[in-house]
Design an enzyme around this catalytic site. Structure first.
Site, PDB file in Angstrom:
ATOM      1  N   TRP A   1     -15.166  12.486 -12.968  1.00 14.36           N
ATOM      2  CA  TRP A   1     -14.354  12.144 -11.791  1.00 14.36           C
ATOM      3  C   TRP A   1     -13.698  13.382 -11.169  1.00 14.36           C
ATOM      4  CZ3 TRP A   1      -9.206  13.418 -12.033  1.00 14.36           C
ATOM      5  CH2 TRP A   1      -8.619  13.548 -13.300  1.00 14.36           C
TER       6      TRP A   1
ATOM      7  N   ASN B   1     -10.711   3.037   2.759  1.00 13.45           N
ATOM      8  CA  ASN B   1     -10.348   2.843   1.348  1.00 13.45           C
ATOM      9  C   ASN B   1     -11.412   2.104   0.543  1.00 13.45           C
ATOM     10  OD1 ASN B   1      -8.475   2.818  -0.960  1.00 13.45           O
ATOM     11  ND2 ASN B   1      -8.482   0.615  -0.591  1.00 13.45           N
TER      12      ASN B   1
ATOM     13  N   GLU C   1       0.849  -1.208   0.000  1.00  8.65           N
ATOM     14  CA  GLU C   1       0.000   0.000   0.000  1.00  8.65           C
ATOM     15  C   GLU C   1       0.876   1.246   0.000  1.00  8.65           C
ATOM     16  OE1 GLU C   1      -3.090  -0.280  -0.685  1.00  8.65           O
ATOM     17  OE2 GLU C   1      -2.952  -2.447  -0.508  1.00  8.65           O
TER      18      GLU C   1
ATOM     19  N   TRP D   1     -19.846  12.807 -19.951  1.00  8.75           N
ATOM     20  CA  TRP D   1     -20.187  13.065 -18.549  1.00  8.75           C
ATOM     21  C   TRP D   1     -21.497  13.838 -18.479  1.00  8.75           C
ATOM     22  CZ3 TRP D   1     -17.340  10.013 -15.877  1.00  8.75           C
ATOM     23  CH2 TRP D   1     -15.986   9.808 -16.177  1.00  8.75           C
TER      24      TRP D   1
ATOM     25  N   TRP E   1      -8.636   8.516  -8.054  1.00  7.13           N
ATOM     26  CA  TRP E   1      -9.878   8.831  -8.774  1.00  7.13           C
ATOM     27  C   TRP E   1      -9.796   8.342 -10.211  1.00  7.13           C
ATOM     28  CZ3 TRP E   1     -14.769  10.104  -7.813  1.00  7.13           C
ATOM     29  CH2 TRP E   1     -15.074  10.464  -6.500  1.00  7.13           C
TER      30      TRP E   1
ATOM     31  N   TRP F   1       1.677   1.720  -3.461  1.00  6.16           N
ATOM     32  CA  TRP F   1       0.695   2.467  -4.263  1.00  6.16           C
ATOM     33  C   TRP F   1       0.911   3.972  -4.097  1.00  6.16           C
ATOM     34  CZ3 TRP F   1      -2.357   1.303  -8.202  1.00  6.16           C
ATOM     35  CH2 TRP F   1      -2.681  -0.036  -8.417  1.00  6.16           C
TER      36      TRP F   1
HETATM   37  C1  LIG Z   1     -11.207   7.760  -4.748  1.00  9.07           C
HETATM   38  C2  LIG Z   1     -10.019   7.637  -3.819  1.00  9.07           C
HETATM   39  C3  LIG Z   1      -9.397   8.780  -3.343  1.00  9.07           C
HETATM   40  C4  LIG Z   1      -8.279   8.673  -2.499  1.00  9.07           C
HETATM   41  N1  LIG Z   1      -7.680   9.819  -2.041  1.00  9.07           N
HETATM   42  C5  LIG Z   1      -6.603   9.723  -1.235  1.00  9.07           C
HETATM   43  C6  LIG Z   1      -5.964  10.887  -0.730  1.00  9.07           C
HETATM   44  O1  LIG Z   1      -6.331  12.023  -1.037  1.00  9.07           O
HETATM   45  N2  LIG Z   1      -4.908  10.730   0.129  1.00  9.07           N
HETATM   46  C7  LIG Z   1      -4.439   9.495   0.469  1.00  9.07           C
HETATM   47  O2  LIG Z   1      -3.470   9.409   1.238  1.00  9.07           O
HETATM   48  N3  LIG Z   1      -5.006   8.382  -0.026  1.00  9.07           N
HETATM   49  C8  LIG Z   1      -6.074   8.443  -0.853  1.00  9.07           C
HETATM   50  N4  LIG Z   1      -6.662   7.300  -1.309  1.00  9.07           N
HETATM   51  C9  LIG Z   1      -6.004   5.996  -1.051  1.00  9.07           C
HETATM   52  C10 LIG Z   1      -6.480   5.256   0.213  1.00  9.07           C
HETATM   53  O3  LIG Z   1      -7.871   5.190   0.236  1.00  9.07           O
HETATM   54  C11 LIG Z   1      -5.990   5.909   1.497  1.00  9.07           C
HETATM   55  O4  LIG Z   1      -4.606   6.138   1.427  1.00  9.07           O
HETATM   56  C12 LIG Z   1      -6.273   4.996   2.700  1.00  9.07           C
HETATM   57  O5  LIG Z   1      -7.643   4.726   2.797  1.00  9.07           O
HETATM   58  C13 LIG Z   1      -5.779   5.671   3.960  1.00  9.07           C
HETATM   59  O6  LIG Z   1      -6.089   4.890   5.071  1.00  9.07           O
HETATM   60  P1  LIG Z   1      -4.960   4.176   5.916  1.00  9.07           P
HETATM   61  O7  LIG Z   1      -3.889   5.159   6.244  1.00  9.07           O
HETATM   62  O8  LIG Z   1      -5.634   3.488   7.044  1.00  9.07           O
HETATM   63  O9  LIG Z   1      -4.402   3.126   4.871  1.00  9.07           O
HETATM   64  P2  LIG Z   1      -3.489   1.778   5.045  1.00  9.07           P
HETATM   65  O10 LIG Z   1      -4.283   0.686   4.484  1.00  9.07           O
HETATM   66  O11 LIG Z   1      -3.095   1.657   6.483  1.00  9.07           O
HETATM   67  O12 LIG Z   1      -2.270   2.071   4.133  1.00  9.07           O
HETATM   68  C14 LIG Z   1      -1.062   2.696   4.583  1.00  9.07           C
HETATM   69  C15 LIG Z   1      -0.721   3.874   3.707  1.00  9.07           C
HETATM   70  O13 LIG Z   1      -0.510   3.473   2.359  1.00  9.07           O
HETATM   71  C16 LIG Z   1      -0.956   4.499   1.477  1.00  9.07           C
HETATM   72  N5  LIG Z   1      -2.049   3.966   0.641  1.00  9.07           N
HETATM   73  C17 LIG Z   1      -2.953   3.017   0.975  1.00  9.07           C
HETATM   74  N6  LIG Z   1      -3.768   2.757  -0.072  1.00  9.07           N
HETATM   75  C18 LIG Z   1      -3.370   3.560  -1.074  1.00  9.07           C
HETATM   76  C19 LIG Z   1      -3.805   3.774  -2.417  1.00  9.07           C
HETATM   77  N7  LIG Z   1      -4.806   3.066  -2.953  1.00  9.07           N
HETATM   78  N8  LIG Z   1      -3.171   4.692  -3.170  1.00  9.07           N
HETATM   79  C20 LIG Z   1      -2.130   5.405  -2.677  1.00  9.07           C
HETATM   80  N9  LIG Z   1      -1.657   5.254  -1.403  1.00  9.07           N
HETATM   81  C21 LIG Z   1      -2.276   4.347  -0.625  1.00  9.07           C
HETATM   82  C22 LIG Z   1      -1.488   5.632   2.326  1.00  9.07           C
HETATM   83  O14 LIG Z   1      -0.473   6.591   2.484  1.00  9.07           O
HETATM   84  C23 LIG Z   1      -1.822   4.918   3.633  1.00  9.07           C
HETATM   85  O15 LIG Z   1      -1.783   5.784   4.753  1.00  9.07           O
HETATM   86  C24 LIG Z   1      -7.787   7.386  -2.144  1.00  9.07           C
HETATM   87  C25 LIG Z   1      -8.447   6.251  -2.626  1.00  9.07           C
HETATM   88  C26 LIG Z   1      -9.549   6.370  -3.446  1.00  9.07           C
HETATM   89  C27 LIG Z   1     -10.216   5.128  -3.955  1.00  9.07           C
END
Ligand SMILES: Cc1cc2nc3c(=O)[nH]c(=O)nc-3n(C[C@H](O)[C@H](O)[C@H](O)COP(=O)(O)OP(=O)(O)OC[C@H]3O[C@@H](n4cnc5c(N)ncnc54)[C@H](O)[C@@H]3O)c2cc1C
Length: 496
Positions: free
Chosen positions: A368, A350, A284, A315, A391, A287
């Site tokens: 989007w 997420n 993650e 759209w 997005w 990502w």
């Molecule tokens: C439509 C959409 C918009 C999003 N906008 C953001 C945003 O503005 N900022 C943001 O930090 N994340 C965003 N995310 C990615 C993800 O949803 C969040 O990072 C995550 O939910 C944060 O929760 P956590 O820290 O408990 O994640 P964990 O599951 O604990 O993951 C650890 C870290 O990994 C990174 N991470 C995890 N999933 C993703 C992902 N899919 N893409 C990129 N990095 C990721 C984050 O930095 C996160 O804190 C978005 C996802 C979607 C689907």
């Protein structure tokens, strides 16, 4: 003339631990001017959204307190960063400037202009990687090109050297005194008015978050102790507290990915569980790295379809639908719960981000970019790379995106990932008394069930604003219509 000092320019690295710019400045032996610039003037910088401004306030307050505890204060200036540094250079007291890098195009251009100006004026300037495991340009295809697909990207990133060990926070710092900053006037944190007042819509946020480096450390420790073990299975369940919630801390740099990486590995090596889950959690972070790679190589990620085919996508503009989505009043409990969690806490799980984003783009056919902007304004972790990349991933227009024809059914998603309806009930109290069997589809409840639960559909809770099956067909048809705009696939030439 007063003594010369070194400037540490804090940006998205609001911490003392593992801060290469701060560590280098401290090593210089010069007194330090720790600086934050609230820059709303430089061209191209995306203004922070409301929830992120709230976060920034707490984060700066914590940084200020931590710096003061170690002997240096935080100087806050407001204005364009280039003229501010011109003033600092002209004062003759700034000997060196240190910062950690940013990766958006406007930020890179601004930082380069400042570096050039400072160097010409004889002020040494050094920048570092403080927010990524690997620099975006370090990971490439075998032909040296930027990457577009996550799996090979992450494989290539992992084949590089191990991320460097995190630096420890300096125990004490020598603050520059008296500050001689070329006639520039420091401002107080309060005067920046980053937090809302009338109305204080962020009042409830305090219950969920402790902003700042200490809060990040505590959150990381709790996650490793309580949730890393089982993360792989639990991470998709919004009804559980199974993810780290480190995202806003990473966004503002109150913790670095190197610190997380190192703490995670130590945790696993000391046999405290989570061996098989660390790889998933680390991916993650992968990502996040991939999103920054995309942002660096495609600076208009937040405004332009990564796949040009989507430029022709039909759209729909529908203010009423957009507002129903924003307010959590679509009639689909899983979507509405997510949008209300976002409004109440500044964060959304997420899995639910994917469900709500898919609903906006596919069920409502709303661009989007509308959703990206709403998340930008309401998320405390609103991130210039993760938000647009995610997005575009959901919309199908992004790099390595989910295929457009994969359309989430919000009812099935709810039944799978919130099986007892606990998450929905937490955020939509008006339907909390419905039985589990219909909690994700209240329109299927019998009159007796609705009565017993005190639900009057269309009054106390909305009827669905679109029908799932019809919306799905409409989305597929819209997508099919854009296919014609794709460049034709070249025919293989056959040798006779
Ligand atoms: C439509 C959409 C918009 C999003 N906008 C953001 C945003 O503005 N900022 C943001 O930090 N994340 C965003 N995310 C990615 C993800 O949803 C969040 O990072 C995550 O939910 C944060 O929760 P956590 O820290 O408990 O994640 P964990 O599951 O604990 O993951 C650890 C870290 O990994 C990174 N991470 C995890 N999933 C993703 C992902 N899919 N893409 C990129 N990095 C990721 C984050 O930095 C996160 O804190 C978005 C996802 C979607 C689907």
């Amino acid at each position: 003339m007063s003594e010369k000092y070194a400037i540490v320019w804090f940006r998205n690295d609001l911490r003392l631990g593992d801060n290469p710019a701060l560590a280098a400045a401290a090593r210089s032996g010069l007194p330090l001017l720790c600086l934050y610039i609230r820059d709303e003037e430089s061209a191209g910088l995306r203004p922070l959204g409301g929830a992120a401004r709230w976060w920034l306030h707490g984060s700066l307050a914590a940084l200020e307190a931590n710096l003061e505890n170690r002997g240096a204060g935080l100087t806050i200036l407001a204005g364009g960063a280039l003229p501010i540094f011109e003033g600092l250079a002209a004062s003759g007291a700034a000997a060196r400037v240190y910062w950690n890098r940013r990766y958006g195009a406007a930020e890179v251009a601004l930082d380069s202009a400042i570096k050039t100006m400072l160097t010409e004026k004889g002020v040494a300037c050094e920048s570092f990687n403080g927010s990524l495991l690997h620099e975006p340009w370090e990971v490439t295809t075998s032909a040296g090109m930027p990457m577009k697909v996550f799996t090979p990207f992450w494989r290539a990133a992992q084949s590089k050297r191990e991320p460097a060990s995190p630096l420890t926070a300096p125990k004490s710092l020598k603050g520059a005194k008296p500050l001689k900053i070329g006639g520039l006037k420091p401002v107080s944190l309060a005067s920046l008015k980053l937090e809302p007042t009338k109305p204080d819509w962020a009042k409830g946020f305090h219950e969920y978050w402790t902003r700042g480096e200490d809060g990040a450390r505590e959150r990381l420790g709790d996650f490793l102790d309580e949730s890393l073990d089982g993360y792989t299975d639990g991470r998709d369940r919004p009804d559980k507290s199974a993810t780290s919630r480190l995202s806003p801390y990473l966004r503002f740099g109150e913790v670095s990915p190197r610190q997380i990486w190192s703490a995670g590995q130590q945790h696993v090596l000391s046999d405290r569980g989570g061996e098989s889950d660390f790889g998933k959690f680390a991916s993650e972070l992968g990502w996040r790295e991939f999103s920054y790679h995309l942002l660096f190589h495609h600076p208009d990620l937040a405004t332009k379809n990564f796949q040009p085919r989507f430029d022709e996508f039909p759209w729909v503009e529908n203010e009423a639908h957009l507002e129903a989505w924003q307010r959590g009043r679509t009639g689909y409990p899983m979507v509405d719960a997510g949008m209300r969690e976002l409004w109440a806490t500044g964060w959304m799980h997420n899995r639910v981000r994917m469900i709500t984003a898919s609903f906006l783009v596919k069920h409502l056919l709303i661009d989007w970019r509308e959703g990206e902007q709403w998340f930008w304004d309401t998320l405390v972790d609103a991130d210039p790379a993760n938000n647009p990349a995610s997005w575009q991933w959901v919309a199908g227009s992004g790099a390595d995106a989910a295929p457009y024809f994969r359309i989430f059914n919000p009812v099935l998603q709810g039944e799978k990932f919130d099986p007892k309806g606990d998450y929905v009930r937490r955020w939509i109290p008006e339907i909390a008394k419905l039985p589990d069997s219909v909690i994700h589809e209240p329109w299927e409840a019998s009159a007796a069930q609705l009565n017993a639960a005190g639900v009057a559909l269309g009054k106390t809770y909305p009827k669905p604003i679109v029908d799932h099956a019809a919306a799905r067909e409409r989305a597929l048809a819209a997508f099919a219509a854009t296919k014609g705009t794709e460049p034709p696939i070249p025919k293989r030439t056959r040798r006779s």
